[in-house]
Motif scaffolding. Structure first.
Motif, short mmCIF file in Angstrom:
data_model
loop_
_atom_site.label_atom_id
_atom_site.label_comp_id
_atom_site.label_asym_id
_atom_site.label_seq_id
_atom_site.Cartn_x
_atom_site.Cartn_y
_atom_site.Cartn_z
N TYR A 424 0.83 -1.21 0.00
CA TYR A 424 0.00 0.00 0.00
C TYR A 424 0.87 1.26 0.00
N MET A 425 1.97 1.22 0.77
CA MET A 425 2.90 2.36 0.78
C MET A 425 3.47 2.59 -0.61
N ASP A 426 3.92 1.50 -1.24
CA ASP A 426 4.51 1.62 -2.58
C ASP A 426 3.47 2.15 -3.57
N TYR A 427 2.25 1.64 -3.45
CA TYR A 427 1.20 2.10 -4.36
C TYR A 427 0.95 3.61 -4.16
N GLN A 428 0.83 4.00 -2.89
CA GLN A 428 0.50 5.40 -2.62
C GLN A 428 1.66 6.34 -2.94
N ALA A 429 2.88 5.81 -2.93
CA ALA A 429 4.05 6.61 -3.30
C ALA A 429 4.26 6.61 -4.82
N GLY A 430 3.36 5.96 -5.55
CA GLY A 430 3.48 5.94 -7.02
C GLY A 430 4.57 5.02 -7.52
N LYS A 431 5.02 4.10 -6.64
CA LYS A 431 6.13 3.22 -7.04
C LYS A 431 5.68 1.96 -7.77
N LEU A 432 4.40 1.64 -7.69
CA LEU A 432 3.93 0.42 -8.37
C LEU A 432 3.54 0.73 -9.80
N LYS A 433 3.67 -0.25 -10.65
CA LYS A 433 3.12 -0.12 -11.99
C LYS A 433 2.39 -1.40 -12.35
N ASP A 434 1.56 -1.30 -13.38
CA ASP A 434 0.87 -2.49 -13.85
C ASP A 434 1.89 -3.43 -14.46
N LEU A 435 1.70 -4.70 -14.20
CA LEU A 435 2.65 -5.70 -14.71
C LEU A 435 1.93 -6.63 -15.69
N GLU A 436 2.63 -6.97 -16.76
CA GLU A 436 2.10 -7.96 -17.70
C GLU A 436 2.99 -9.19 -17.63
N TYR A 437 2.42 -10.33 -17.92
CA TYR A 437 3.24 -11.53 -18.03
C TYR A 437 4.00 -11.47 -19.35
N ASP A 438 5.06 -12.23 -19.40
CA ASP A 438 5.89 -12.30 -20.61
C ASP A 438 5.24 -13.30 -21.58
N HIS A 439 4.73 -12.78 -22.68
CA HIS A 439 3.99 -13.64 -23.61
C HIS A 439 4.85 -14.78 -24.18
N ASN A 440 6.11 -14.46 -24.42
CA ASN A 440 7.01 -15.50 -24.95
C ASN A 440 7.22 -16.61 -23.92
N GLU A 441 7.32 -16.17 -22.66
CA GLU A 441 7.55 -17.15 -21.60
C GLU A 441 6.35 -18.08 -21.45
N VAL A 442 5.15 -17.51 -21.55
CA VAL A 442 3.95 -18.33 -21.46
C VAL A 442 3.87 -19.26 -22.67
N ALA A 443 4.17 -18.71 -23.85
CA ALA A 443 4.12 -19.54 -25.06
C ALA A 443 5.08 -20.73 -24.91
N LEU A 444 6.25 -20.46 -24.37
CA LEU A 444 7.24 -21.52 -24.16
C LEU A 444 6.72 -22.54 -23.14
N ALA A 445 6.16 -22.02 -22.04
CA ALA A 445 5.66 -22.92 -21.00
C ALA A 445 4.51 -23.77 -21.53
N LEU A 446 3.66 -23.16 -22.35
CA LEU A 446 2.52 -23.89 -22.91
C LEU A 446 2.95 -24.91 -23.96
N SER A 447 4.10 -24.65 -24.56
CA SER A 447 4.53 -25.52 -25.65
C SER A 447 4.87 -26.93 -25.14
#
Lengths: 458, 458
Positions: A424-447
């Motif tokens: 919550y501190m990090d969020y309120q200090a503007g330190k958090l950002k939205d994160l996406e998964y690595d599409h290549n990594e998922v593709a590899l894992a799914l393969s």
């Protein structure tokens, strides 16, 4: 409809049985398979990992399974948990929606995880087990099992996902206060951990890796068994006390939910609330909506494949048919460690595949914003995992305002955020950002999945 | 006697009135005096600091004071709070004692402080106040008022004692999540703070200093009032919901406490539990023991003088007759910030002087050991302040075992320790030691009291 805010059942209404949805599934679950033989797994195969009573529950098709008295005696400390009407939040949102939440943060360790921790510790102690190993993401499960271990006299060893171990030292301190041992995962204590560290010494860890480590340690000693905090049928079963109570509490409120919302990591808090209501849907042909909320950085139900996969990274577990992003996938280190799992409970996966559950994703910034709005209105700071459910509930309540609809929304506030204040501190200090998964990594894992599939066909 | 562990009252048993012990004191309290005129203080004198309704309560001799409906509506979220029989702890101690605890950690901000925060925020909002200032030690009071401010639409400014501000960043994060502003005290924002910093730039702060800062800021603006988290009559009054509920719950248990135990810093959680039982002692000539547990590093009732003194360090507050270690005394920075206050509530001081209350001291290491023993048996990690009560309860239960006596012990578990895990980590790592107050410093602080006394006599 009364103007109450709290619907509290007395102790006499504490459920006497858990509800096993396996008895009511429209089509049966795909069998769990032994990874070496590819044959359906047997009780004997699982005996080095779980006590017999747990294995029976895992495979049971009985609709009602009795909650043992010693488990109920501990449940009584905080159960039945309250169900609230969020009137102040409704007012803040200016919505005609009726928002209800079941609050599991009243348990001593602060989340729904205590419901299954108590049961698992009890069955292990009954069968002479002296030590249990487990994994934990955010630490909610680890601290719940640590507490249960203290009550039932078991030694507890917890492998805590590295990113959470670093983010949340106080969850670790809580486990240690209850007398448990807490180890950052991947660790050098196990072959599975060492293998990961060899490839990536800075690995942030994942539930899949921590499960491998805990299982590996458990099978090494006769007096040791393993406990899982989500995913498996018996864990979801133990959580159904949540929904069984909520059905009675909604009746007290003289209302019935149009939609049921919960976050899903492995799926246990979702199942706990949703399954008893789903039984009513099966029986009474209701149109209740079931919304499973996932982090957009780990969207198992939304983006995963429905296939046989391993529950862990080192492929020590049996093969289960589920939605999965691939057992090799390591989700980014967002602030809802309890949702960082590549797979999804087979029961939930099955029901989602059949169309009974609608998955939905949110990113972490909107979830924290929702959590803070909730805290200011309701006075309770939710865990980051629970913020996903809060976010969806607020979203639906806002839609009701726009559409002039008055729906009844029930969500699971699965735990409080007292050990998540750094986030919550990090969020309120503007330190958090939205994160996406690595599409290549998922593709590899799914393969890797077609190979598993091919192996199963031969 | 049943074999229950939890005694839970339904909402219909939420008290409708607070109990005002001023109506029943064997001799009246010494008047509160204006520091400039040395005359009994008037409503007008206090008007820049508190809203009228609060001032009336402070001076009231009415036995029952109605709890306003909006306050009861918020109380209902977690009240009546549970009273537990600590059967697992009894078993671990192998004691014939019957140990009960009233658990106030179920409030949204995790302690009894919420009981008065809601009431104070309500009365301030009713009278058009827009902003409230306050001090906080451990942060329990500050976060409670922050939450209450969010519910009632008030801006909240909290001066947090420096040592706690540094030890407990997550309590600060909690206040900020509720939208409050949290400032380390002593600060450079006020004359009182600057004066302390000029003498000691590394001051660890104290509740006395933080009170000065908060009062100074409050009187500067017409739309601002001050709120105190303990000590004053109206604060103790609001806490009596605890004891009023506990009386009914002990009746449910078909038992009656032989002794009542609570920790005392300013005295509000002690008073909240004890005063309603003390009324029964006055009425029914009972021999209930009332044990006020103090930290040995700040032993106000045990080692202080009973004299007129200031409530704060900068001498901005009225003079009250109380047990005091001297308003200039800064207690060492031990890990129970809520107990670091030089004075004691006048009502408690008065009753202790009359012999109705027995003070007792414990040092911090034995308190942490007791807290961990409690956590392992009961599953709840107490706040370090509450550990003092736990320690005394365990001590008394052990005496029962040794003497073969079966006494009923009731203590107040005033809050949980979720925001105090650093202290538990330090304790478990062997980093904490017992702290003593500086005898010379107390002697110096006490040496100012005769001058106040002399001034009052002229």
């Amino acid at each position: 409809m009364t103007d109450s805010i709290k619907y509290l059942l007395d102790e006499q209404h504490l459920p006497t049985n858990w509800y096993n949805i396996s008895a009511d599934l429209p089509t049966p679950l795909a069998p769990v398979l032994h990874p070496a033989t590819c044959q359906p797994i047997t009780t004997d195969d699982l005996a080095p990992i779980f006590p017999r009573a747990i294995i029976e529950q895992e495979m049971s098709l009985e609709r009602e399974i009795e909650i043992p008295k010693p488990v109920r005696d501990v449940y009584r400390q905080w159960r039945p948990s309250p169900l609230y009407r969020a009137r102040r939040l409704e007012k803040a949102l200016d919505t005609p929606a009726r928002i209800y939440y079941k609050y599991e943060g009243v348990s001593p360790s602060g989340s729904h995880k205590t419901n299954t921790a108590i049961a698992q510790a009890f069955y292990n102690q009954q069968e002479g087990v002296k030590r249990m190993t487990t994994e934990t993401g955010a630490g909610q499960w680890g601290s719940s099992l640590a507490m249960a271990g203290a009550l039932f006299g078991l030694e507890i060893v917890v492998f805590m996902v590295r990113v959470s171990f670093d983010h949340k030292p106080y969850r670790r301190a809580l486990m240690e206060t209850f007398g448990a041992q807490c180890i950052a995962s991947p660790s050098s204590l196990t072959e599975s951990g060492r293998a990961v560290l060899a490839t990536n010494p800075n690995s942030s860890g994942s539930l899949g890796i921590a499960i491998s480590e805990a299982v590996e340690l458990a099978v090494q000693r006769d007096d040791t068994r393993y406990g899982l905090g989500s995913v498996l049928n018996h864990v979801l079963l133990h959580q159904t006390v949540i929904g069984l109570e909520a059905i009675e509490q909604m009746a007290m409120a003289q209302d019935y939910p149009d939609m049921i919302i919960a976050c899903t990591g492995g799926g246990s808090n979702f199942a706990g609330l949703a399954f008893p209501f789903m039984r009513e849907c099966f029986q009474r042909q209701l149109n209740t909506q079931f919304i499973a909320v996932e982090p957009s950085a780990c969207p198992t139900l939304t983006k995963g494949a429905f296939a046989y996969d391993f529950g862990d990274t080192a492929h020590l577990t049996p093969l289960v048919k589920m939605y999965t992003l691939g057992s090799g996938f390591v989700p980014p280190g967002f602030h809802a460690g309890g949702l960082r799992y590549h797979g999804m409970a087979p029961q939930i996966s099955h029901l989602a595949k059949l169309g009974f559950i609608q998955p939905r994703i949110y990113n972490q910034l909107e979830c924290f914003a929702a959590g803070i709005q909730f805290a200011k209105a309701e006075g309770i700071v939710p865990a980051p995992e629970a913020n996903h459910a809060v976010c969806a509930a607020i979203d639906e309540a806002n839609k009701c305002r726009i559409n002039g609809e008055s729906k009844a929304i029930l969500f699971n506030l699965s735990g409080h955020g007292h050990f998540d204040m750094q986030a919550y501190m990090d969020y309120q200090a503007g330190k958090l950002k939205d994160l996406e998964y690595d599409h290549n990594e998922v593709a590899l894992a799914l393969s890797g999945l077609p190979a598993i599939d091919a192996a199963l066909r031969t």
